[in-house]
Structure formats: structure tokens, C-alpha cells
Write a protein that holds these residues in place. Sequence first.
Motif, PDB file in Angstrom:
ATOM      1  N   LYS A  57       0.802  -1.215   0.000  1.00  0.00           N
ATOM      2  CA  LYS A  57       0.000   0.000   0.000  1.00  0.00           C
ATOM      3  C   LYS A  57       0.841   1.274   0.000  1.00  0.00           C
ATOM      4  O   LYS A  57       0.396   2.308  -0.459  1.00  0.00           O
ATOM      5  CB  LYS A  57      -0.914   0.008   1.224  1.00  0.00           C
ATOM      6  CG  LYS A  57      -1.891  -1.136   1.247  1.00  0.00           C
ATOM      7  CD  LYS A  57      -2.670  -1.155   2.539  1.00  0.00           C
ATOM      8  CE  LYS A  57      -3.555  -2.387   2.582  1.00  0.00           C
ATOM      9  NZ  LYS A  57      -4.134  -2.597   3.891  1.00  0.00           N
ATOM     10  N   SER A  58       2.047   1.183   0.530  1.00  0.00           N
ATOM     11  CA  SER A  58       2.848   2.380   0.715  1.00  0.00           C
ATOM     12  C   SER A  58       4.330   2.026   0.728  1.00  0.00           C
ATOM     13  O   SER A  58       4.699   0.880   0.994  1.00  0.00           O
ATOM     14  CB  SER A  58       2.463   3.019   2.058  1.00  0.00           C
ATOM     15  OG  SER A  58       3.378   4.000   2.446  1.00  0.00           O
ATOM     16  N   TYR A  59       5.168   3.015   0.462  1.00  0.00           N
ATOM     17  CA  TYR A  59       6.608   2.831   0.578  1.00  0.00           C
ATOM     18  C   TYR A  59       6.984   2.446   2.012  1.00  0.00           C
ATOM     19  O   TYR A  59       7.984   1.788   2.244  1.00  0.00           O
ATOM     20  CB  TYR A  59       7.362   4.096   0.158  1.00  0.00           C
ATOM     21  CG  TYR A  59       7.054   5.302   1.011  1.00  0.00           C
ATOM     22  CD1 TYR A  59       7.777   5.563   2.165  1.00  0.00           C
ATOM     23  CD2 TYR A  59       6.028   6.177   0.670  1.00  0.00           C
ATOM     24  CE1 TYR A  59       7.479   6.646   2.967  1.00  0.00           C
ATOM     25  CE2 TYR A  59       5.729   7.276   1.456  1.00  0.00           C
ATOM     26  CZ  TYR A  59       6.458   7.510   2.602  1.00  0.00           C
ATOM     27  OH  TYR A  59       6.176   8.590   3.386  1.00  0.00           O
ATOM     28  N   ARG A  60       6.141   2.826   2.978  1.00  0.00           N
ATOM     29  CA  ARG A  60       6.401   2.496   4.381  1.00  0.00           C
ATOM     30  C   ARG A  60       6.350   0.988   4.634  1.00  0.00           C
ATOM     31  O   ARG A  60       6.881   0.513   5.631  1.00  0.00           O
ATOM     32  CB  ARG A  60       5.391   3.193   5.287  1.00  0.00           C
ATOM     33  CG  ARG A  60       5.551   4.695   5.314  1.00  0.00           C
ATOM     34  CD  ARG A  60       4.410   5.348   6.082  1.00  0.00           C
ATOM     35  NE  ARG A  60       4.576   6.767   6.170  1.00  0.00           N
ATOM     36  CZ  ARG A  60       5.160   7.409   7.188  1.00  0.00           C
ATOM     37  NH1 ARG A  60       5.629   6.723   8.203  1.00  0.00           N
ATOM     38  NH2 ARG A  60       5.263   8.710   7.172  1.00  0.00           N
ATOM     39  N   ASP A  61       5.721   0.249   3.723  1.00  0.00           N
ATOM     40  CA  ASP A  61       5.656  -1.205   3.847  1.00  0.00           C
ATOM     41  C   ASP A  61       6.937  -1.885   3.370  1.00  0.00           C
ATOM     42  O   ASP A  61       7.138  -3.069   3.626  1.00  0.00           O
ATOM     43  CB  ASP A  61       4.472  -1.758   3.044  1.00  0.00           C
ATOM     44  CG  ASP A  61       3.136  -1.278   3.579  1.00  0.00           C
ATOM     45  OD1 ASP A  61       3.004  -1.128   4.812  1.00  0.00           O
ATOM     46  OD2 ASP A  61       2.221  -1.041   2.763  1.00  0.00           O
ATOM     47  N   LEU A  62       7.791  -1.157   2.675  1.00  0.00           N
ATOM     48  CA  LEU A  62       9.041  -1.723   2.170  1.00  0.00           C
ATOM     49  C   LEU A  62      10.030  -1.918   3.321  1.00  0.00           C
ATOM     50  O   LEU A  62      10.351  -0.969   4.043  1.00  0.00           O
ATOM     51  CB  LEU A  62       9.673  -0.806   1.124  1.00  0.00           C
ATOM     52  CG  LEU A  62       8.927  -0.611  -0.189  1.00  0.00           C
ATOM     53  CD1 LEU A  62       9.527   0.552  -0.969  1.00  0.00           C
ATOM     54  CD2 LEU A  62       9.012  -1.901  -1.007  1.00  0.00           C
ATOM     55  N   ILE A  63      10.516  -3.132   3.494  1.00  0.00           N
ATOM     56  CA  ILE A  63      11.493  -3.430   4.553  1.00  0.00           C
ATOM     57  C   ILE A  63      12.760  -2.600   4.344  1.00  0.00           C
ATOM     58  O   ILE A  63      13.344  -2.107   5.310  1.00  0.00           O
ATOM     59  CB  ILE A  63      11.829  -4.941   4.589  1.00  0.00           C
ATOM     60  CG1 ILE A  63      10.565  -5.782   4.803  1.00  0.00           C
ATOM     61  CG2 ILE A  63      12.878  -5.242   5.660  1.00  0.00           C
ATOM     62  CD1 ILE A  63       9.867  -5.568   6.123  1.00  0.00           C
ATOM     63  N   VAL A  64      13.157  -2.404   3.101  1.00  0.00           N
ATOM     64  CA  VAL A  64      14.370  -1.632   2.826  1.00  0.00           C
ATOM     65  C   VAL A  64      14.203  -0.182   3.286  1.00  0.00           C
ATOM     66  O   VAL A  64      15.140   0.412   3.825  1.00  0.00           O
ATOM     67  CB  VAL A  64      14.787  -1.725   1.331  1.00  0.00           C
ATOM     68  CG1 VAL A  64      13.782  -1.037   0.408  1.00  0.00           C
ATOM     69  CG2 VAL A  64      16.182  -1.160   1.123  1.00  0.00           C
ATOM     70  N   TRP A  65      13.015   0.378   3.124  1.00  0.00           N
ATOM     71  CA  TRP A  65      12.759   1.742   3.597  1.00  0.00           C
ATOM     72  C   TRP A  65      12.807   1.775   5.134  1.00  0.00           C
ATOM     73  O   TRP A  65      13.411   2.676   5.722  1.00  0.00           O
ATOM     74  CB  TRP A  65      11.407   2.249   3.089  1.00  0.00           C
ATOM     75  CG  TRP A  65      11.084   3.631   3.553  1.00  0.00           C
ATOM     76  CD1 TRP A  65      11.463   4.812   2.964  1.00  0.00           C
ATOM     77  CD2 TRP A  65      10.326   3.993   4.715  1.00  0.00           C
ATOM     78  NE1 TRP A  65      10.986   5.874   3.701  1.00  0.00           N
ATOM     79  CE2 TRP A  65      10.296   5.404   4.784  1.00  0.00           C
ATOM     80  CE3 TRP A  65       9.680   3.261   5.706  1.00  0.00           C
ATOM     81  CZ2 TRP A  65       9.625   6.089   5.794  1.00  0.00           C
ATOM     82  CZ3 TRP A  65       9.026   3.949   6.728  1.00  0.00           C
ATOM     83  CH2 TRP A  65       9.003   5.341   6.757  1.00  0.00           C
ATOM     84  N   GLN A  66      12.193   0.783   5.773  1.00  0.00           N
ATOM     85  CA  GLN A  66      12.180   0.714   7.239  1.00  0.00           C
ATOM     86  C   GLN A  66      13.596   0.612   7.801  1.00  0.00           C
ATOM     87  O   GLN A  66      13.955   1.284   8.776  1.00  0.00           O
ATOM     88  CB  GLN A  66      11.331  -0.467   7.706  1.00  0.00           C
ATOM     89  CG  GLN A  66       9.863  -0.334   7.362  1.00  0.00           C
ATOM     90  CD  GLN A  66       9.083  -1.625   7.578  1.00  0.00           C
ATOM     91  OE1 GLN A  66       9.562  -2.569   8.193  1.00  0.00           O
ATOM     92  NE2 GLN A  66       7.864  -1.659   7.063  1.00  0.00           N
ATOM     93  N   LYS A  67      14.419  -0.218   7.170  1.00  0.00           N
ATOM     94  CA  LYS A  67      15.803  -0.375   7.619  1.00  0.00           C
ATOM     95  C   LYS A  67      16.609   0.897   7.366  1.00  0.00           C
ATOM     96  O   LYS A  67      17.487   1.253   8.163  1.00  0.00           O
ATOM     97  CB  LYS A  67      16.454  -1.576   6.944  1.00  0.00           C
ATOM     98  CG  LYS A  67      15.903  -2.900   7.476  1.00  0.00           C
ATOM     99  CD  LYS A  67      16.622  -4.074   6.887  1.00  0.00           C
ATOM    100  CE  LYS A  67      16.088  -5.373   7.436  1.00  0.00           C
ATOM    101  NZ  LYS A  67      16.550  -5.662   8.793  1.00  0.00           N
ATOM    102  N   ALA A  68      16.301   1.585   6.281  1.00  0.00           N
ATOM    103  CA  ALA A  68      16.984   2.847   5.989  1.00  0.00           C
ATOM    104  C   ALA A  68      16.630   3.907   7.036  1.00  0.00           C
ATOM    105  O   ALA A  68      17.490   4.707   7.430  1.00  0.00           O
ATOM    106  CB  ALA A  68      16.641   3.324   4.581  1.00  0.00           C
ATOM    107  N   ILE A  69      15.397   3.909   7.497  1.00  0.00           N
ATOM    108  CA  ILE A  69      15.001   4.816   8.578  1.00  0.00           C
ATOM    109  C   ILE A  69      15.771   4.468   9.859  1.00  0.00           C
ATOM    110  O   ILE A  69      16.262   5.358  10.569  1.00  0.00           O
ATOM    111  CB  ILE A  69      13.475   4.766   8.815  1.00  0.00           C
ATOM    112  CG1 ILE A  69      12.718   5.367   7.630  1.00  0.00           C
ATOM    113  CG2 ILE A  69      13.092   5.463  10.120  1.00  0.00           C
ATOM    114  CD1 ILE A  69      12.902   6.858   7.441  1.00  0.00           C
TER     115      ILE A  69
END
Length: 118
Positions: free
Chosen positions: A2-14
Motif C-alpha cells: 500500500k505504501s513505501y512504508r511497507d518496504l522493509i528496505v525503507w524501514q531499515k533505511a530509517i
Amino acid sequence: MKSYRDLIVWQKAIDLVCLTYKLSKKFPSEEIYSLTSQIKRSSISIPSNIAEGYGRNSKNDYIRFLQIASGSLYEFQTQLEIANRLHYCTNEEFEKIDTLSHEIEKMLSSLIWKLRKN
């Protein structure tokens, strides 16, 4: 998804950004306008470009922004190495962030490869 926030790579980058901010607080005050600023900006650029690319209406744009995120990650890894060699962080702090950065690197490469394949 649903969102870029669901991407594990984005979460790890945060997570990487948060660890970087905590680490850079320990840098000498004379680095505030140089290495401290640079390492923060390069870390922030990684999840920001992942999100921006996700929001584009084109697969090619998405890939391009993921490549920009990868470039920012390589810049970050270089700056982290410099901070380590200058003893601005402990070996344990370095290893934790460096390991996470290489995990993100692999995930970005994989995502780019999968998008190109389709």
C-alpha cells in the motif's frame, strides 16, 4: 503493498538514519559543518529517495531513484569509514551501522534487479 512504508528496505533505511543521528552526536564539535553534516545528509537521502521513487508513476523513475538511494548509501558508507578511522566511534558502533548499511545495499540491489527484470 500500500505504501513505501511497507518496504522493509525503507524501514531499515530509517533505522540507519536514527542510528546515524545518535552516533554523530559523539563527533567532535569542529566536525558539525563537515563530516557530521555530510553523514546525516547522506543517510537521510537513502529512505527519502526510496520513498520519492515509489511515489513516481513510472517504473523507470522508481529505478532511477533507487539508484540515487544506492549512491547515497555508498557515500554514507565512505563517510562512516572515515569516522571510524578518525576514531569518532567505537568498533562496535561501526560494525552495527556498517552491517545494517550492507544489508540495505543488498536489498536495494535486489529490488532494482527485480524491477528491471519485470
